[in-house]
Design an enzyme around this catalytic site. Structure first.
Site, PDB file in Angstrom:
ATOM      1  N   SER A  94      96.435  71.022  55.668  1.00  0.00           N
ATOM      2  CA  SER A  94      96.361  69.723  54.122  1.00  0.00           C
ATOM      3  C   SER A  94      97.650  70.309  53.678  1.00  0.00           C
ATOM      4  O   SER A  94      98.496  69.611  54.465  1.00  0.00           O
ATOM      5  CB  SER A  94      95.646  70.896  52.798  1.00  0.00           C
ATOM      6  OG  SER A  94      95.473  69.587  52.477  1.00  0.00           O
ATOM      7  N   HIS A 111      88.202  67.563  56.669  1.00  0.00           N
ATOM      8  CA  HIS A 111      89.044  68.170  55.806  1.00  0.00           C
ATOM      9  C   HIS A 111      88.769  69.975  56.049  1.00  0.00           C
ATOM     10  O   HIS A 111      89.664  70.394  56.195  1.00  0.00           O
ATOM     11  CB  HIS A 111      89.733  67.879  54.670  1.00  0.00           C
ATOM     12  CG  HIS A 111      90.667  68.214  54.302  1.00  0.00           C
ATOM     13  ND1 HIS A 111      92.115  67.552  54.872  1.00  0.00           N
ATOM     14  CD2 HIS A 111      90.856  69.335  53.160  1.00  0.00           C
ATOM     15  CE1 HIS A 111      93.009  68.335  54.341  1.00  0.00           C
ATOM     16  NE2 HIS A 111      92.628  69.527  53.204  1.00  0.00           N
TER      17      HIS A 111
END
Length: 672
Positions: A528, A641
């Site tokens: 991320s 994610h």
């Protein structure tokens, strides 16, 4: 680093991920004689399951539910005779009731879209649950079996008119909205309490059972306005009062024992997404509001990054029985500890140490607590803790077999100065089997967020790398939580600036301080924001011999339009929209510097990642291939994610094998 203890039989392996047990969400019965908690594990088919366990006052622990499903969020009824919990055993997550003395569980709700959360009424006669409804759906619509496949004749186009139309956690939203529903505990009869809300994130019933407080998005344009209001609903008249009227964003509601005050965790968005959370207390009848932690430069709640307890929902504020203050968790310098915040007076540490408290229950007599605690070399267990003496007694030993079988690397904290003199905290993990005088390659780990925190918690990935022969360095560069408001805000508008300097200064400081690091064999990885920074690093220095970028950002210009949060996060963090200053966004985009990359780069990305969509990886990969650089793209199907934390266990195993394999090839192979 191993405190003089002899090494155990082996190091941590990839497959040990399947053996990790996470105990979480402890909850006392009102009589204080027993409690309930959840144990999450991975079964033999590599699927997550979670079960309820009961503990009694004498410390005995018994498993209470069984099966290949996920039982979560157990709560005793006010009379301690019934345990409510959420379970997906019917196919959807619904609300179930179970006799506290044993017996068969009874399904209470059958909502088409399941239940997200619930609370008991103070008298135990009803519960209030949160569900969602799509267009033309009602609370009377029953759950349907989940479709295993879509037939060609069933395919329909998805029409999008909203700015916010997808979520990394939920996928495409398809117009579903939140509804609070009252459910009779005996008959299961339901009554909708609210109309369709854009979002409801927390709710609590007053001690007299007359008022429901809930947090909702009441903005005229909910996609572009980010306040979240506290609404009070009179359960008899159905009259509503907006308590906060757009003054901030709030969650984790808790009524005082006498019902005159309402506590909440929240903030006023002064620094947008980088604003630290504070403790608010409202007195609705008097119309007053106080911020009890206004002078305490500490982030309330759990900001810790990890891969074992990442989805454990920690406690919100807990009122002291006499209503004089509240117990809270707070994130500070790599620790998540417990504090008492009085209505008047200084804040007092209650459970303090170099560890991560990720679950908490206060005994009704307030002389002890049960806390879920993790440390770098201790996976995580429940402890009973005296609130008077601080004495800890281990209640569970769910990972004892694994902990006795392997040698964990400890995490040694150290502090260094960045290039502008700011103090930065970091940790070093030394390979357990590294001999005296030997050197090992270094892997730098960079956390996501960036407004999160590394610290004193168990991290399987880090232990795996250390057992594989790597020194692991992880730091909290500016932008991280745990060091005050100015520190966490400092990265905004400066991505790739001083945050990059903080990390590189950490590498230099570690090499200087720890003689066992081989400075000629350096690797870097992160996910991320950590993936963004990995991309940035390899475009700005050739010091690293290998890098692994995960769920990353490579191009802010496209990220703004494809991420579920990109349309506001880009401006919040970088400082502008695409049409305002495209050059600025390009300046902060790692893709701009791809011609400088000489470091072999492994790119890992989930195909259903809506937070940092996979096109970010594709752009980077194609550019590197066109330039003839060493790279590989690994795409994980049906993953979002959160792959590294809560994703499909089989894919998590492969992810770890890819990371270790890449570093082994480039950091342990022959030098150029």
């Amino acid at each position: 680093m191993n405190n003089g203890q002899p090494l155990k039989h082996r190091g941590v392996t990839v497959e040990d991920l399947l053996r990790l047990r996470s105990v979480r969400d402890p909850h006392y019965a009102s009589d204080g004689m027993h409690g309930v908690f959840v144990q999450k594990s991975i079964d033999e088919e590599k699927q997550y399951c979670s079960h309820l366990y009961i503990w009694t006052e004498d410390g005995a622990v018994r498993q209470w539910t069984f099966g290949r499903w996920r039982d979560t969020r157990p709560r005793f009824s006010p009379d301690s005779k019934t345990i409510a919990f959420l379970s997906d055993r019917s196919g959807h997550t619904q609300l179930w009731l179970l006799p506290a003395d044993g017996g068969e569980a009874r399904q209470l709700t059958f909502f088409k879209n399941g239940v997200r959360d619930y609370v008991w009424a103070p008298d135990g006669t009803f519960l209030i649950a949160l569900t969602t409804l799509g267009d033309n759906e009602t609370i009377d619509d029953r759950e349907e079996p989940k479709k295993k496949e879509t037939k060609p004749a069933d395919l329909k186009p998805r029409v999008v008119e909203r700015l916010y139309y997808k979520s990394d956690a939920s996928g495409f939203l398809d117009g579903k909205q939140a509804v609070l529903v009252c459910i009779d505990a005996t008959s299961g009869k339901t009554e909708a309490l609210t109309s369709r809300e854009e979002e409801i994130s927390s709710f609590a019933i007053s001690p007299n059972g007359r008022t429901l407080a809930f947090v909702a998005n009441r903005n005229e344009d909910p996609d572009t306005t980010f306040t979240r209001d506290i609404v009070l609903l009179d359960l008899e008249s159905k009259a509503e009062t907006n308590l906060t009227k757009g003054s901030g964003t709030f969650t984790s509601l808790a009524w005082s024992p006498d019902g005159t005050k309402l506590a909440a965790i929240g903030h006023d968005l002064a620094f947008l997404g980088a604003t630290i959370h504070q403790l608010y207390v409202f007195e609705p009848e008097r119309g007053t509001k106080r911020v009890l932690t206004a002078d305490w430069d500490v982030h309330l709640g759990d900001a810790m990054v990890g891969d074992t307890h990442a989805d454990a929902k920690g406690p919100g504020p807990i009122w002291k029985r006499d209503g004089t203050g509240l117990y809270v968790t707070a994130s500070q310098r790599g620790r998540v500890n417990v504090y008492f915040v009085p209505l008047d007076g200084p804040i007092v540490p209650i459970i303090e140490g170099d560890f991560h408290v990720y679950g908490l229950a206060i005994h009704p007599n307030e002389q002890q607590a049960v806390a879920a605690i993790s440390e770098p070399t201790m996976i995580g267990d429940l402890y009973t803790i005296s609130l008077e003496s601080g004495t800890k007694t281990r209640l569970t030993r769910v990972n004892e077999a694994l902990e006795n079988e392997v040698t964990f690397a400890d995490a040694e904290p150290f502090t260094y100065q960045s290039t502008d003199g700011w103090d930065i905290q970091g940790w070093i993990m030394k390979p357990p089997r590294l001999g005296d005088g030997e050197k090992a390659p270094l892997v730098v780990e960079i956390h996501g967020g960036p407004h999160t925190m590394y610290g004193f918690t168990f991290f399987h990935e880090f232990q795996l790398l250390a057992s594989s022969g790597y020194v692991v360095l992880f730091t909290n560069p500016r932008g991280s939580h745990g060091y005050g408001q100015s520190f966490v805000n400092a990265v905004r508008g400066d991505y790739g600036g001083m945050d990059y300097e903080d990390i590189m200064a950490g590498v230099d400081a570690a090499i200087k301080q720890f003689a066992f690091i081989d400075e000629t064999r350096l690797g870097v990885t992160g996910g991320s924001y950590g993936g963004f920074m990995t991309n940035w690093i390899v475009g700005h220095t050739n010091r690293f011999r290998a890098a692994v970028t995960q769920r990353s950002i490579s191009n802010w210009l496209s990220f703004a339009g494809v991420s579920d949060i990109g349309y506001f996060f880009t401006k919040w963090e970088v400082g502008c929209d695409v049409w305002e200053d495209a050059e600025r966004l390009w300046h902060h985009s790692p893709l701009k510097y791809v011609k400088n990359v000489r470091t072999p780069l492994l790119i890992l990305h989930s195909e259903h990642d809506y937070r940092c969509p996979i096109e970010q990886a594709e752009q980077l990969f194609i550019a590197l291939k066109q330039l003839g650089q060493e790279t590989k793209l690994v795409r994980f199907p049906d993953a979002n994610h959160d792959l590294s934390r809560t994703g499909n266990p089989a894919l998590r195993l492969e992810r770890l094998r890819q990371i270790v394999g890449w570093f082994d090839h480039y950091l342990k192979g022959p030098r150029d």
